[in-house]
Design a protein around this motif. Structure first.
Motif, PDB file in Angstrom:
ATOM      1  N   SER A  21      31.562  83.840 -19.869  1.00 44.48           N
ATOM      2  CA  SER A  21      30.272  84.071 -20.530  1.00 44.48           C
ATOM      3  C   SER A  21      29.141  83.284 -19.881  1.00 44.48           C
ATOM      4  O   SER A  21      27.967  83.573 -20.124  1.00 44.48           O
ATOM      5  CB  SER A  21      30.377  83.692 -22.016  1.00 44.48           C
ATOM      6  OG  SER A  21      31.317  84.520 -22.674  1.00 44.48           O
TER       7      SER A  21
ATOM      8  N   ASP B  35      33.567  86.144 -22.352  1.00 38.07           N
ATOM      9  CA  ASP B  35      34.824  85.674 -22.942  1.00 38.07           C
ATOM     10  C   ASP B  35      35.040  86.335 -24.305  1.00 38.07           C
ATOM     11  O   ASP B  35      34.826  85.746 -25.367  1.00 38.07           O
ATOM     12  CB  ASP B  35      34.808  84.150 -23.070  1.00 38.07           C
ATOM     13  CG  ASP B  35      34.746  83.476 -21.717  1.00 38.07           C
ATOM     14  OD1 ASP B  35      35.420  83.963 -20.793  1.00 38.07           O
ATOM     15  OD2 ASP B  35      34.018  82.477 -21.570  1.00 38.07           O
ATOM     16  N   ASP B  36      35.465  87.587 -24.235  1.00 39.20           N
ATOM     17  CA  ASP B  36      35.668  88.379 -25.439  1.00 39.20           C
ATOM     18  C   ASP B  36      36.910  89.244 -25.222  1.00 39.20           C
ATOM     19  O   ASP B  36      36.960  90.052 -24.290  1.00 39.20           O
ATOM     20  CB  ASP B  36      34.437  89.256 -25.693  1.00 39.20           C
ATOM     21  CG  ASP B  36      34.556  90.097 -26.943  1.00 39.20           C
ATOM     22  OD1 ASP B  36      35.386  91.026 -26.952  1.00 39.20           O
ATOM     23  OD2 ASP B  36      33.798  89.838 -27.902  1.00 39.20           O
ATOM     24  N   ARG B  37      37.925  89.089 -26.085  1.00 41.54           N
ATOM     25  CA  ARG B  37      39.193  89.785 -25.887  1.00 41.54           C
ATOM     26  C   ARG B  37      39.018  91.304 -25.844  1.00 41.54           C
ATOM     27  O   ARG B  37      39.625  92.002 -25.034  1.00 41.54           O
ATOM     28  CB  ARG B  37      40.177  89.413 -26.994  1.00 41.54           C
ATOM     29  CG  ARG B  37      40.848  88.066 -26.828  1.00 41.54           C
ATOM     30  CD  ARG B  37      41.959  87.900 -27.863  1.00 41.54           C
ATOM     31  NE  ARG B  37      42.725  86.687 -27.631  1.00 41.54           N
ATOM     32  CZ  ARG B  37      42.400  85.489 -28.114  1.00 41.54           C
ATOM     33  NH1 ARG B  37      41.291  85.365 -28.859  1.00 41.54           N
ATOM     34  NH2 ARG B  37      43.151  84.431 -27.860  1.00 41.54           N
ATOM     35  N   ARG B  38      38.191  91.831 -26.739  1.00 43.95           N
ATOM     36  CA  ARG B  38      38.012  93.282 -26.811  1.00 43.95           C
ATOM     37  C   ARG B  38      37.398  93.809 -25.522  1.00 43.95           C
ATOM     38  O   ARG B  38      37.852  94.821 -24.971  1.00 43.95           O
ATOM     39  CB  ARG B  38      37.122  93.638 -28.007  1.00 43.95           C
ATOM     40  CG  ARG B  38      36.861  95.147 -28.138  1.00 43.95           C
ATOM     41  CD  ARG B  38      35.882  95.423 -29.261  1.00 43.95           C
ATOM     42  NE  ARG B  38      34.593  94.766 -29.029  1.00 43.95           N
ATOM     43  CZ  ARG B  38      33.658  95.260 -28.219  1.00 43.95           C
ATOM     44  NH1 ARG B  38      33.859  96.390 -27.562  1.00 43.95           N
ATOM     45  NH2 ARG B  38      32.520  94.606 -28.071  1.00 43.95           N
TER      46      ARG B  38
ATOM     47  N   PHE C  84      39.771  80.193 -23.587  1.00 44.22           N
ATOM     48  CA  PHE C  84      39.138  81.484 -23.341  1.00 44.22           C
ATOM     49  C   PHE C  84      39.730  82.202 -22.128  1.00 44.22           C
ATOM     50  O   PHE C  84      39.122  83.130 -21.587  1.00 44.22           O
ATOM     51  CB  PHE C  84      37.625  81.298 -23.154  1.00 44.22           C
ATOM     52  CG  PHE C  84      36.950  80.732 -24.369  1.00 44.22           C
ATOM     53  CD1 PHE C  84      36.687  81.536 -25.467  1.00 44.22           C
ATOM     54  CD2 PHE C  84      36.617  79.385 -24.429  1.00 44.22           C
ATOM     55  CE1 PHE C  84      36.067  81.018 -26.593  1.00 44.22           C
ATOM     56  CE2 PHE C  84      35.994  78.857 -25.551  1.00 44.22           C
ATOM     57  CZ  PHE C  84      35.729  79.679 -26.648  1.00 44.22           C
TER      58      PHE C  84
ATOM     59  N   TYR D   7      41.784  84.750 -21.280  1.00 45.40           N
ATOM     60  CA  TYR D   7      42.440  85.879 -21.943  1.00 45.40           C
ATOM     61  C   TYR D   7      43.170  86.820 -20.987  1.00 45.40           C
ATOM     62  O   TYR D   7      43.847  87.750 -21.433  1.00 45.40           O
ATOM     63  CB  TYR D   7      41.393  86.713 -22.693  1.00 45.40           C
ATOM     64  CG  TYR D   7      40.604  85.953 -23.726  1.00 45.40           C
ATOM     65  CD1 TYR D   7      41.233  85.065 -24.597  1.00 45.40           C
ATOM     66  CD2 TYR D   7      39.231  86.146 -23.854  1.00 45.40           C
ATOM     67  CE1 TYR D   7      40.504  84.379 -25.561  1.00 45.40           C
ATOM     68  CE2 TYR D   7      38.499  85.472 -24.813  1.00 45.40           C
ATOM     69  CZ  TYR D   7      39.130  84.584 -25.660  1.00 45.40           C
ATOM     70  OH  TYR D   7      38.413  83.910 -26.606  1.00 45.40           O
TER      71      TYR D   7
END
Length: 405
Positions: free
Chosen positions: A180, A221-224, A251, A253
């Motif tokens: 991010s 940094d977002d799993r989806r 983070f 993932y």
């Protein structure tokens, strides 16, 4: 030694033991630079296609021991002789021109003197100075192997009259950078943010390796979002190349996301510095490399692992250029568990490096290097040297092999 990590040697063996059938296509010769030929190519013609002169001089008849000759005609490259030579007669001929009928040798021009239509030999000519038809290559001879095509290769193919080349389809390599904090060059940085250098350098490295980079941008940094972007990359590309997100942070993932998407992760962690968290996996005919986010790690692991892998899938063996030199300064380190790559520069004492390796005349200096985030060190670096596990220092005066970058 950390038993959960794979040695670099074993990682290389595993990666280069993967196989997949790649598609081929036929492309124009002028578009083939950097591509990989898909099959051995045979010459469609004799090379040269006719007997020709190896130098500027005079074509004289076989067995003619005359010292003075009458010049019949002058032959430039591309011209067809109109007369055959016989005793006491010759033809003035230029390098590459077609040899007249009856010629036994070409007397080089510097061994003669001339006046008008008369030529006199001043120094005996010991050689034929003729390149005979098919001497270099005969029609049907295989002459071009499976390899990455260089400018010199294009010239060789063109000289045989080849204008279209069978090549492997370029590998489509997805480039994804994670974090991010990443921003694109040319934009302003807020506190805590950094520029996305890895995406740009990896695309350049992919092009140099003969593959086609497909940019998927930076992933926050977002799993989806990780799963959505990686799923598309795995469906549309031959090789997915990530930087960052492969370590053990909160983070990071990438490993779990790849596993959910059906990727068989065969390597996650290599006993190498920099590059410990490196990941390698496969789903069907699509491969994945997860490189560390630190830019020097990403750069070097591409050169020593990903670039050889691209060549491997194209049916060739990557052979990096290596020079020898004398280490000009002692290099020390504390952590001796891993194989370590150290960036260096080479100081040449003279121009002998243009012709051959001469380790007595070139010195190898470590560049100022503060670790795997110190990307600017690579601007000065011309190559890397290896420090094997268990080695604490390399002494000044040691003969070292430098793998050029």
């Amino acid at each position: 030694m950390n038993k959960s990590l794979m040695s670099f040697e074993d990682a290389v063996r595993l990666v280069l033991n993967q196989h997949v059938n790649t598609e081929t296509e036929v492309i124009p010769l002028q578009e083939s630079l950097g591509r990989f030929s898909a099959e051995v190519i045979a010459s469609p013609i004799d090379s040269p296609p006719f007997d020709k002169s190896a130098m500027d001089g005079y074509a004289v008849a076989a067995g003619d021991d005359s010292q003075e000759f009458t010049v019949l005609e002058t032959l430039a490259a591309g011209e067809r002789p109109t007369q055959s030579v016989k005793k006491g007669y010759c033809s003035r001929i230029m390098t590459g021109a077609m040899i007249p009928e009856g010629t036994g040798k070409v007397v080089r021009v510097e061994y003669t003197e001339s006046s008008g239509d008369t030529m006199r030999i001043t120094t005996p000519e010991p050689y034929e100075n003729i390149i005979f038809r098919g001497e270099n290559l005969k029609r049907g001879d295989p002459f071009f192997p499976v390899k990455q095509i260089s400018p010199g290769d294009i010239g060789s193919l063109a000289a045989s009259g080849i204008d279209r080349v069978p090549v492997h389809r370029q590998l489509r390599v997805a480039v994804l950078t994670t974090g991010s904090e990443l921003r694109e060059p040319g934009t302003a940085l807020n506190p805590g943010e950094i520029y996305n250098s890895n995406g740009y350098q990896l695309k350049g490295q992919i092009v140099r390796a003969g593959a086609l980079p497909i940019s998927f941008g930076s992933i926050p940094d977002d799993r989806r979002i990780h799963e959505e972007v990686l799923a598309e990359a795995l469906e549309t590309c031959d090789l997915v190349l990530l930087s960052g997100g492969v370590s053990m942070g909160s983070f990071d993932y990438v490993p779990e996301t790849l596993a959910r998407l059906g990727v068989d992760i065969m390597i996650h962690g290599i006993l190498v510095k920099p590059g410990r968290p490196t990941l390698f996996g496969r789903r069907g005919d699509t491969f994945v490399f997860g490189l560390p986010g630190n830019p020097v790690s990403s750069f070097l692991l591409f050169e020593v692992l990903v670039r050889p892998f691209i060549h491997h899938l194209m049916g060739t063996v990557y052979r990096p250029a290596v020079r020898q030199g004398i280490l000009a300064e002692t290099i020390r380190r504390r952590d001796t568990e891993r194989l370590e790559f150290r960036p260096v520069r080479i100081q040449y004492e003279d121009a002998s490096y243009l012709f051959m390796d001469n380790p007595d005349r070139q010195k190898v200096f470590p560049v100022r290097y503060k670790g795997s985030s110190h990307l600017n060190a690579m601007v000065e670096a011309e190559g890397i040297i290896l420090m094997n596990p268990g080695i604490k220092q390399l002494e000044e005066g040691t003969l070292v092999n430098v793998r050029l970058l």
